[in-house]
Design a protein around this motif. Structure first.
Motif, short mmCIF file in Angstrom:
data_model
loop_
_atom_site.label_atom_id
_atom_site.label_comp_id
_atom_site.label_asym_id
_atom_site.label_seq_id
_atom_site.Cartn_x
_atom_site.Cartn_y
_atom_site.Cartn_z
N LEU A 1 -52.64 -32.81 20.98
CA LEU A 1 -51.65 -32.58 21.40
C LEU A 1 -51.44 -30.63 21.06
O LEU A 1 -50.77 -30.11 22.46
N ARG A 2 -51.89 -30.31 19.84
CA ARG A 2 -51.99 -29.09 20.25
C ARG A 2 -52.60 -28.24 21.29
O ARG A 2 -52.23 -27.47 21.80
N ILE A 3 -54.50 -28.98 21.70
CA ILE A 3 -55.46 -28.59 23.22
C ILE A 3 -54.22 -27.91 23.72
O ILE A 3 -53.94 -27.19 24.43
N SER B 1 -52.15 -24.39 26.32
CA SER B 1 -51.46 -23.05 27.29
C SER B 1 -50.02 -22.61 28.15
O SER B 1 -50.06 -21.96 28.87
N PHE B 2 -49.25 -23.34 27.62
CA PHE B 2 -48.40 -23.24 27.61
C PHE B 2 -46.98 -22.84 26.91
O PHE B 2 -46.13 -21.81 27.36
N VAL B 3 -47.43 -22.32 25.46
CA VAL B 3 -47.03 -21.72 24.33
C VAL B 3 -47.45 -20.29 24.28
O VAL B 3 -46.86 -20.28 22.86
N GLY B 4 -48.11 -19.43 25.02
CA GLY B 4 -48.73 -18.41 24.71
C GLY B 4 -49.72 -17.92 24.45
O GLY B 4 -49.71 -17.40 23.10
N GLU B 5 -50.28 -19.09 23.79
CA GLU B 5 -51.76 -18.84 23.12
C GLU B 5 -52.94 -18.46 23.92
O GLU B 5 -53.77 -18.43 23.60
N CYS B 6 -52.07 -17.95 25.15
CA CYS B 6 -53.20 -17.29 25.90
C CYS B 6 -53.45 -15.87 26.27
O CYS B 6 -52.37 -14.70 25.78
N PHE C 1 -56.44 -10.88 37.34
CA PHE C 1 -56.54 -10.91 35.90
C PHE C 1 -57.45 -12.20 35.69
O PHE C 1 -57.36 -13.67 36.24
N GLN C 2 -57.98 -12.43 34.33
CA GLN C 2 -58.74 -13.68 34.15
C GLN C 2 -57.49 -14.08 32.78
O GLN C 2 -57.14 -13.49 32.37
N ARG C 3 -57.83 -14.79 32.88
CA ARG C 3 -56.64 -15.54 31.69
C ARG C 3 -57.18 -16.61 30.44
O ARG C 3 -58.17 -17.59 31.88
N ASP C 4 -57.30 -16.36 29.66
CA ASP C 4 -58.33 -16.72 28.75
C ASP C 4 -57.72 -17.52 27.60
O ASP C 4 -56.43 -18.09 27.03
N CYS C 5 -57.41 -18.85 27.66
CA CYS C 5 -57.11 -20.09 26.65
C CYS C 5 -57.52 -20.42 25.77
O CYS C 5 -57.46 -21.78 25.21
N GLY C 6 -59.26 -19.82 25.53
CA GLY C 6 -59.77 -20.54 24.49
C GLY C 6 -60.30 -21.10 25.40
O GLY C 6 -61.09 -21.26 26.18
N ALA C 7 -61.85 -21.84 24.45
CA ALA C 7 -63.26 -22.30 24.29
C ALA C 7 -63.04 -23.50 25.04
O ALA C 7 -63.91 -24.21 25.78
N ASN D 1 -44.28 -0.56 37.08
CA ASN D 1 -43.89 0.17 35.42
C ASN D 1 -44.45 -0.96 34.78
O ASN D 1 -44.29 -0.44 33.56
N ASP D 2 -43.96 -2.16 35.14
CA ASP D 2 -44.28 -3.44 33.92
C ASP D 2 -45.58 -4.06 33.46
O ASP D 2 -46.55 -3.30 34.50
N ASP D 3 -45.50 -4.03 31.80
CA ASP D 3 -47.04 -4.26 31.70
C ASP D 3 -47.08 -6.01 31.79
O ASP D 3 -46.36 -6.60 32.11
N LEU D 4 -48.25 -6.75 32.18
CA LEU D 4 -49.24 -7.81 31.78
C LEU D 4 -48.49 -8.12 30.75
O LEU D 4 -49.56 -8.20 29.95
N THR D 5 -47.92 -9.62 31.04
CA THR D 5 -48.24 -10.28 29.65
C THR D 5 -48.57 -11.11 29.50
O THR D 5 -49.24 -11.75 30.54
N ASP D 6 -48.54 -12.69 28.39
CA ASP D 6 -49.56 -13.59 28.03
C ASP D 6 -48.56 -14.47 29.33
O ASP D 6 -49.11 -15.78 28.56
N SER D 7 -48.15 -14.81 30.05
CA SER D 7 -47.52 -15.41 31.38
C SER D 7 -48.36 -15.66 31.95
O SER D 7 -49.67 -15.63 32.17
N ALA D 8 -48.58 -16.81 32.80
CA ALA D 8 -49.28 -17.57 33.61
C ALA D 8 -49.22 -16.26 35.19
O ALA D 8 -47.98 -15.85 35.35
N GLY D 9 -50.25 -16.29 36.13
CA GLY D 9 -49.54 -16.25 37.53
C GLY D 9 -48.49 -15.91 38.56
O GLY D 9 -48.68 -17.67 38.00
#
Length: 118
Positions: A3-5, A9-14, A34-40, A54-62
């Motif tokens: 469940l954690r894995i 992908s949805f709770v900002g661990e990417c 961008f490439q979104r990396d959510c782990g191995a 002027n906004d920064d790219l956050t850790d959100s999905a495209g």
């Protein structure tokens, strides 16, 4: 653990790794590839978001476009036809996870997809 894995992908661990940033003609917006990396446990994917200039790219999905594959291999060419029209040079074939046609509420951006891969 499973469940954690799945939830990671949805709770900002990417992490998002910017590949290219393309400003619109009046520099009010920019399209970010961008490439979104959510782990191995996840494969490479390429995503595109439209952001205020002027906004920064956050850790959100495209927010407009997502496909499988690393950006260096599959990133489409992106160009602006006008301040509010973005062209993604990619033929839609149903393999996309997301392929939006409009972004934003006021002063929205129209997204067009080319009919050829160039």
């Amino acid at each position: 653990m499973m469940l954690r894995i799945a939830l990671s992908s949805f709770v900002g661990e990417c992490d998002n790794i910017e590949y290219a940033s393309i400003p619109n003609p009046d520099e009010s917006y920019r399209a970010v590839i961008f490439q979104r990396d959510c782990g191995a446990t996840t494969g490479f994917n390429t995503q595109i978001s439209i952001l205020q200039f002027n906004d920064d790219l956050t850790d959100s999905a495209g927010n407009i476009f997502i496909i499988d594959g690393h950006p260096k291999d599959v990133a489409p060419t992106v160009s602006w036809a006008s301040e509010n029209t973005l062209i993604i040079h990619h033929v839609l074939d149903g393999s996309e996870y997301k392929s939006e046609r409009v972004w934003g509420w006021f002063g929205s951006v129209t997204i067009n997809y080319s009919t050829s891969g160039s």
